[in-house]
Design a protein around this motif. Structure first.
Motif, PDB file in Angstrom:
ATOM      1  N   PRO A 132       0.723  -1.188  -0.211  1.00  0.00           N
ATOM      2  CA  PRO A 132      -0.052  -0.010  -0.006  1.00  0.00           C
ATOM      3  C   PRO A 132       0.981   1.079   0.088  1.00  0.00           C
ATOM      4  O   PRO A 132       1.884   1.208   0.481  1.00  0.00           O
ATOM      5  CB  PRO A 132      -0.870   0.026   1.433  1.00  0.00           C
ATOM      6  N   SER A 133       0.368   2.331  -0.620  1.00  0.00           N
ATOM      7  CA  SER A 133       1.313   3.618  -0.841  1.00  0.00           C
ATOM      8  C   SER A 133       0.085   4.644  -0.877  1.00  0.00           C
ATOM      9  O   SER A 133      -1.065   4.440  -1.086  1.00  0.00           O
ATOM     10  CB  SER A 133       2.123   3.502  -1.990  1.00  0.00           C
ATOM     11  N   VAL A 134       0.522   5.808  -1.082  1.00  0.00           N
ATOM     12  CA  VAL A 134      -0.368   7.092  -1.375  1.00  0.00           C
ATOM     13  C   VAL A 134      -0.976   7.007  -2.821  1.00  0.00           C
ATOM     14  O   VAL A 134      -1.904   7.448  -3.040  1.00  0.00           O
ATOM     15  CB  VAL A 134       0.597   8.262  -1.303  1.00  0.00           C
ATOM     16  N   THR A 135      -0.374   6.255  -3.524  1.00  0.00           N
ATOM     17  CA  THR A 135      -0.938   5.871  -4.902  1.00  0.00           C
ATOM     18  C   THR A 135      -1.918   4.773  -5.020  1.00  0.00           C
ATOM     19  O   THR A 135      -2.033   4.024  -5.851  1.00  0.00           O
ATOM     20  CB  THR A 135       0.141   5.656  -6.072  1.00  0.00           C
ATOM     21  N   ASP A 136      -2.441   4.197  -3.828  1.00  0.00           N
ATOM     22  CA  ASP A 136      -3.148   3.128  -3.336  1.00  0.00           C
ATOM     23  C   ASP A 136      -2.204   1.845  -3.324  1.00  0.00           C
ATOM     24  O   ASP A 136      -1.850   1.299  -2.385  1.00  0.00           O
ATOM     25  CB  ASP A 136      -4.213   2.837  -4.535  1.00  0.00           C
ATOM     26  N   PHE A 137      -1.412   1.544  -4.577  1.00  0.00           N
ATOM     27  CA  PHE A 137      -0.471   0.342  -4.318  1.00  0.00           C
ATOM     28  C   PHE A 137       0.682   0.207  -5.109  1.00  0.00           C
ATOM     29  O   PHE A 137       0.649   0.826  -6.421  1.00  0.00           O
ATOM     30  CB  PHE A 137      -1.195  -0.998  -4.973  1.00  0.00           C
ATOM     31  N   ARG A 138       1.892   0.070  -4.770  1.00  0.00           N
ATOM     32  CA  ARG A 138       3.048  -0.303  -5.390  1.00  0.00           C
ATOM     33  C   ARG A 138       3.118  -1.692  -5.646  1.00  0.00           C
ATOM     34  O   ARG A 138       2.897  -2.481  -4.963  1.00  0.00           O
ATOM     35  CB  ARG A 138       4.255   0.199  -4.658  1.00  0.00           C
ATOM     36  N   VAL A 139       3.316  -2.108  -6.942  1.00  0.00           N
ATOM     37  CA  VAL A 139       3.271  -3.360  -7.383  1.00  0.00           C
ATOM     38  C   VAL A 139       4.637  -4.015  -8.033  1.00  0.00           C
ATOM     39  O   VAL A 139       5.004  -2.979  -8.825  1.00  0.00           O
ATOM     40  CB  VAL A 139       2.279  -3.645  -8.323  1.00  0.00           C
ATOM     41  N   TYR A 140       5.254  -4.695  -7.430  1.00  0.00           N
ATOM     42  CA  TYR A 140       6.536  -5.358  -7.912  1.00  0.00           C
ATOM     43  C   TYR A 140       6.327  -6.583  -9.129  1.00  0.00           C
ATOM     44  O   TYR A 140       5.352  -7.047  -9.233  1.00  0.00           O
ATOM     45  CB  TYR A 140       7.096  -6.138  -6.715  1.00  0.00           C
ATOM     46  N   PRO A 141       7.241  -6.377  -9.966  1.00  0.00           N
ATOM     47  CA  PRO A 141       7.272  -7.140 -11.249  1.00  0.00           C
ATOM     48  C   PRO A 141       7.307  -8.627 -10.840  1.00  0.00           C
ATOM     49  O   PRO A 141       7.658  -9.102  -9.846  1.00  0.00           O
ATOM     50  CB  PRO A 141       8.521  -6.992 -11.849  1.00  0.00           C
ATOM     51  N   ARG A 142       6.939  -9.631 -11.491  1.00  0.00           N
ATOM     52  CA  ARG A 142       6.938 -10.926 -11.191  1.00  0.00           C
ATOM     53  C   ARG A 142       8.168 -11.340 -10.876  1.00  0.00           C
ATOM     54  O   ARG A 142       9.133 -10.911 -11.596  1.00  0.00           O
ATOM     55  CB  ARG A 142       6.422 -11.787 -12.534  1.00  0.00           C
ATOM     56  N   GLY A 143       8.691 -12.059  -9.742  1.00  0.00           N
ATOM     57  CA  GLY A 143       9.940 -12.529  -9.466  1.00  0.00           C
ATOM     58  C   GLY A 143      10.386 -11.476  -8.453  1.00  0.00           C
ATOM     59  O   GLY A 143      11.721 -11.777  -8.097  1.00  0.00           O
ATOM     60  N   GLY A 144       9.891 -10.292  -8.807  1.00  0.00           N
ATOM     61  CA  GLY A 144      10.722  -9.221  -7.723  1.00  0.00           C
ATOM     62  C   GLY A 144      10.174  -9.135  -6.468  1.00  0.00           C
ATOM     63  O   GLY A 144       8.835  -9.353  -6.116  1.00  0.00           O
ATOM     64  N   LYS A 145      10.832  -8.801  -5.474  1.00  0.00           N
ATOM     65  CA  LYS A 145      10.361  -8.471  -4.264  1.00  0.00           C
ATOM     66  C   LYS A 145      10.687  -7.291  -3.417  1.00  0.00           C
ATOM     67  O   LYS A 145      11.980  -6.596  -4.021  1.00  0.00           O
ATOM     68  CB  LYS A 145      11.173  -9.636  -3.178  1.00  0.00           C
ATOM     69  N   PRO A 146       9.921  -6.648  -2.678  1.00  0.00           N
ATOM     70  CA  PRO A 146      10.485  -5.574  -1.949  1.00  0.00           C
ATOM     71  C   PRO A 146      11.835  -5.456  -1.296  1.00  0.00           C
ATOM     72  O   PRO A 146      12.214  -6.693  -0.730  1.00  0.00           O
ATOM     73  CB  PRO A 146       9.619  -5.425  -0.795  1.00  0.00           C
ATOM     74  N   ASN A 147      12.713  -4.592  -1.110  1.00  0.00           N
ATOM     75  CA  ASN A 147      13.933  -4.540  -0.624  1.00  0.00           C
ATOM     76  C   ASN A 147      15.173  -5.344  -1.384  1.00  0.00           C
ATOM     77  O   ASN A 147      16.055  -5.312  -1.278  1.00  0.00           O
ATOM     78  CB  ASN A 147      13.920  -5.083   0.781  1.00  0.00           C
ATOM     79  N   VAL A 148      14.376  -5.693  -2.647  1.00  0.00           N
ATOM     80  CA  VAL A 148      15.372  -6.618  -3.540  1.00  0.00           C
ATOM     81  C   VAL A 148      15.263  -5.952  -5.009  1.00  0.00           C
ATOM     82  O   VAL A 148      16.456  -5.596  -5.436  1.00  0.00           O
ATOM     83  CB  VAL A 148      14.872  -8.191  -3.825  1.00  0.00           C
ATOM     84  N   ALA A 149      14.212  -5.887  -5.354  1.00  0.00           N
ATOM     85  CA  ALA A 149      13.829  -4.892  -6.681  1.00  0.00           C
ATOM     86  C   ALA A 149      12.953  -4.070  -6.706  1.00  0.00           C
ATOM     87  O   ALA A 149      12.176  -3.812  -5.715  1.00  0.00           O
ATOM     88  CB  ALA A 149      13.289  -6.184  -7.623  1.00  0.00           C
ATOM     89  N   PRO A 150      13.175  -3.091  -7.436  1.00  0.00           N
ATOM     90  CA  PRO A 150      12.189  -1.646  -7.314  1.00  0.00           C
ATOM     91  C   PRO A 150      10.818  -2.186  -7.899  1.00  0.00           C
ATOM     92  O   PRO A 150      10.675  -3.269  -8.622  1.00  0.00           O
ATOM     93  CB  PRO A 150      12.782  -0.851  -8.142  1.00  0.00           C
ATOM     94  N   SER A 151       9.708  -1.765  -7.374  1.00  0.00           N
ATOM     95  CA  SER A 151       8.460  -1.918  -7.878  1.00  0.00           C
ATOM     96  C   SER A 151       8.299  -1.311  -9.362  1.00  0.00           C
ATOM     97  O   SER A 151       8.809  -0.625  -9.812  1.00  0.00           O
ATOM     98  CB  SER A 151       7.280  -1.087  -6.997  1.00  0.00           C
ATOM     99  N   LYS A 152       7.245  -1.897  -9.965  1.00  0.00           N
ATOM    100  CA  LYS A 152       7.358  -1.630 -11.418  1.00  0.00           C
ATOM    101  C   LYS A 152       6.198  -0.523 -11.766  1.00  0.00           C
ATOM    102  O   LYS A 152       6.034   0.141 -12.594  1.00  0.00           O
ATOM    103  CB  LYS A 152       7.141  -2.850 -12.068  1.00  0.00           C
ATOM    104  N   TYR A 153       4.800  -0.836 -10.791  1.00  0.00           N
ATOM    105  CA  TYR A 153       3.646  -0.064 -10.961  1.00  0.00           C
ATOM    106  C   TYR A 153       3.192   0.721  -9.961  1.00  0.00           C
ATOM    107  O   TYR A 153       3.605   0.138  -8.872  1.00  0.00           O
ATOM    108  CB  TYR A 153       2.556  -1.099 -11.469  1.00  0.00           C
TER     109      TYR A 153
END
Length: 353
Positions: free
Chosen positions: A97-118
């Motif tokens: 969740p974020s101020v934009t409703d949601f930050r979504v990570y690419p398939r295979g990506g994880k928070p603190n490992v890869a940047p969010s995509k959407y």
């Protein structure tokens, strides 16, 4: 389960103890605040429904129903956000969740490992969206190198995802080389007719302007004629035979079509970029746009539908959906033009996540 018990406080569910490691470190739920973990309401509802956690409020353990009702009272459109959050999680995405409703990570990506995509914005089909809000959200996403997605939830809780992006349009048409011929064209009731056969032929064959009235004369739309006058390619007279200046022409065209100025700005920008813009009336838009036309005997498929909108325009979600679906059904991109220190473009299209 005791170690996974949280407390509902406002629009957060607070955890301590082993939940921090279990939920945050291993599964990327919530946000750390000191030694505690804060879950957003949608995260807590998702985990509560799966019996991964329990939630208390003022010493009372809440059922999923109780929690859902309380969350709906605490956060506007909570139900819709939960529907979208659950859908994305069950598709295998990590979602925060974020101020934009949601930050979504690419398939295979994880928070603190890869940047969010959407950046995903959740919208109900019932609530109109001002153009300025949409552009502001899109710019915010681009500023941090994210893709913007609209998740529109209809009255039956079905979700449609739309990708939103700015467009840079460019074509390959060269300007028509033509010297104005005195008395060659007349502004009639709502269009211009070119009487001169050579001028008609050159404009239509070399620039795909107008529509032939017969094998000698050409009809031009208002925006086509106005553009050619401004670019010094055409001389147009009124009924009395007076030569019309660009301002004269625009003033008369405005009496016929209230949106003429915005359409002309868009048409001018498209033509100056080497594109060919023709009426998009059959597709419910201002223009259908071609990147290049080699010969009028073999006209290619137009790539875009372009509609001009004023800066104070407010989109109705059903109208927006209708425009995009129609464009997709005829294999074109739906593009909207607006004027912000010059014409800019953005497109919306259905995407599969």
């Amino acid at each position: 389960m005791d170690s996974m018990k949280g407390v509902l406080k406002g629009d957060k569910v607070i955890f301590g103890g082993e939940a921090v490691a279990e939920l945050y470190n291993a599964q990327y739920y919530g946000r750390l605040k000191g030694e505690t973990l804060e879950l957003a309401l949608v995260e807590a509802a998702y985990l509560l429904d799966r019996e991964r956690i329990s939630v208390d409020q003022e010493g009372r353990s809440l059922s999923f129903r109780d929690f859902f009702i309380a969350a709906s009272q605490a956060q506007e459109y909570f139900e819709l956000k939960y529907i979208v959050y659950r859908d994305l999680r069950e598709r295998g995405y990590y979602v925060q969740p974020s101020v934009t409703d949601f930050r979504v990570y690419p398939r295979g990506g994880k928070p603190n490992v890869a940047p969010s995509k959407y950046f995903v914005h959740v919208v109900t089909e019932r609530k109109p969206m001002p153009l300025q809000q949409l552009i502001s959200n899109l710019q915010a996403a681009l500023n941090v190198r994210k893709e913007m997605v609209l998740a529109i939830v209809d009255e039956e809780s079905d979700i449609t995802y739309y990708g939103v992006k700015f467009n840079v349009l460019k074509g390959g048409m060269e300007p028509v080389q033509l010297t104005p011929v005195p008395g060659s064209a007349t502004f009639l009731q709502d269009r211009v007719v070119i009487w001169d056969t050579e001028v008609s032929t050159r404009l239509h064959q070399d620039g795909f302007y107008g529509n032939p009235m017969d094998d000698r004369r050409l009809q031009l739309s208002l925006v086509e004629a106005a553009y050619l006058i401004m670019r010094g390619k055409l001389e147009v007279t009124d009924y009395e035979g007076r030569i019309m200046t660009p301002d004269d022409f625009t003033a008369k065209a405005l009496q016929i079509e209230s949106s003429f100025v915005g359409k002309l700005k868009t048409y001018t920008d498209l033509r100056d970029k080497g594109l060919v813009a023709k009426t998009g009336f059959k597709f419910g838009s201002d223009f259908r746009v071609y990147e290049k036309i080699e010969t009028i005997e073999k006209i290619p498929h137009s790539k875009y539908l372009v509609g001009y909108v004023e800066n104070d325009h407010v989109y109705q979600m059903q109208d927006l959906s209708r425009s995009i679906r129609l464009a997709n059904s005829v294999r074109k991109d739906m593009v909207f033009a607006f004027d912000r220190s010059g014409i800019q473009y953005f497109s919306l299209g259905r995407i599969k996540l």
